[in-house]
Design a protein around this motif. Structure first.
Motif, PDB file in Angstrom:
ATOM      1  N   CYS A  33     -44.938 -40.615 -14.697  1.00 32.66           N
ATOM      2  CA  CYS A  33     -45.147 -40.576 -13.258  1.00 32.66           C
ATOM      3  C   CYS A  33     -43.832 -40.753 -12.511  1.00 32.66           C
ATOM      4  O   CYS A  33     -43.041 -41.637 -12.839  1.00 32.66           O
ATOM      5  CB  CYS A  33     -46.118 -41.680 -12.839  1.00 32.66           C
ATOM      6  N   VAL A  82     -53.744 -38.939 -10.893  1.00 29.21           N
ATOM      7  CA  VAL A  82     -53.441 -40.374 -10.808  1.00 29.21           C
ATOM      8  C   VAL A  82     -53.490 -40.990 -12.205  1.00 29.21           C
ATOM      9  O   VAL A  82     -54.416 -40.738 -12.976  1.00 29.21           O
ATOM     10  CB  VAL A  82     -54.418 -41.091  -9.844  1.00 29.21           C
ATOM     11  N   SER A 107     -48.700 -41.776  -9.976  1.00 24.83           N
ATOM     12  CA  SER A 107     -49.046 -40.381 -10.217  1.00 24.83           C
ATOM     13  C   SER A 107     -47.750 -39.603 -10.431  1.00 24.83           C
ATOM     14  O   SER A 107     -46.671 -40.103 -10.117  1.00 24.83           O
ATOM     15  CB  SER A 107     -49.835 -39.800  -9.032  1.00 24.83           C
TER      16      SER A 107
END
Length: 154
Positions: A33, A82, A107
């Motif tokens: 992420c 996410v 995310s």
């Protein structure tokens, strides 16, 4: 590390101890992420011209945790990218400047994590059975969240 080893997780905690921004943000960090977004709700020192001494929170804990889990599930449906979600809410006395709630979402890109954090706090205030009492210098007041669906059902 294979991405399947970093399975999405939800971290939900209601506690009477001081909340830690570092602890919550570390829970959602992932090598997959590029974004970790946070919301920190703190106790302010005033409300409508009155000096706030502190806040006190009460919760129907098992139901509150269940509702927060539903919110996490909703987030995952709306924003499938996410990775991790953390929602920590303080119970009991929360002095001025300290955090009442910390929400963090990771995310791959910022748009999803920012939107998901906003959704989390707004939905939490609208649906989770956590009650806030504001303590002023010489009185107190139980506060109703304007978003709360059961308070607005006339």
């Amino acid at each position: 590390m294979d991405e399947s080893e970093d399975v999405p997780k939800d971290f939900i905690k209601l506690k009477s101890e001081k909340l830690s921004v570092d602890e919550v943000s570390e829970l959602v960090i992932s090598p997959y992420c590029g974004a970790a977004s946070l919301f920190i709700g703190t106790t302010r020192n005033h409300f409508e011209g009155k000096k706030v001494i502190h806040l006190e929170y009460e919760a129907y804990t098992s139901m509150a945790e269940m509702e927060i889990k539903k919110i996490c599930g909703d987030v995952r449906q709306k924003w499938p990218s996410v990775k991790h979600i953390a929602v920590h809410h303080r119970l009991g006395v929360v002095p001025v400047t300290e955090a009442s709630v910390i929400i963090a979402v990771s995310s791959p890109h910022r748009a999803e994590s920012l939107e998901a954090v906003m959704y989390c706090i707004n939905t939490l205030k609208a649906s989770v059975p956590i009650w806030k009492k504001e303590i002023y210098e010489d009185e107190y007041s139980w506060k109703e969240n304007k978003e709360c669906f059961w308070a607005n059902s006339e």
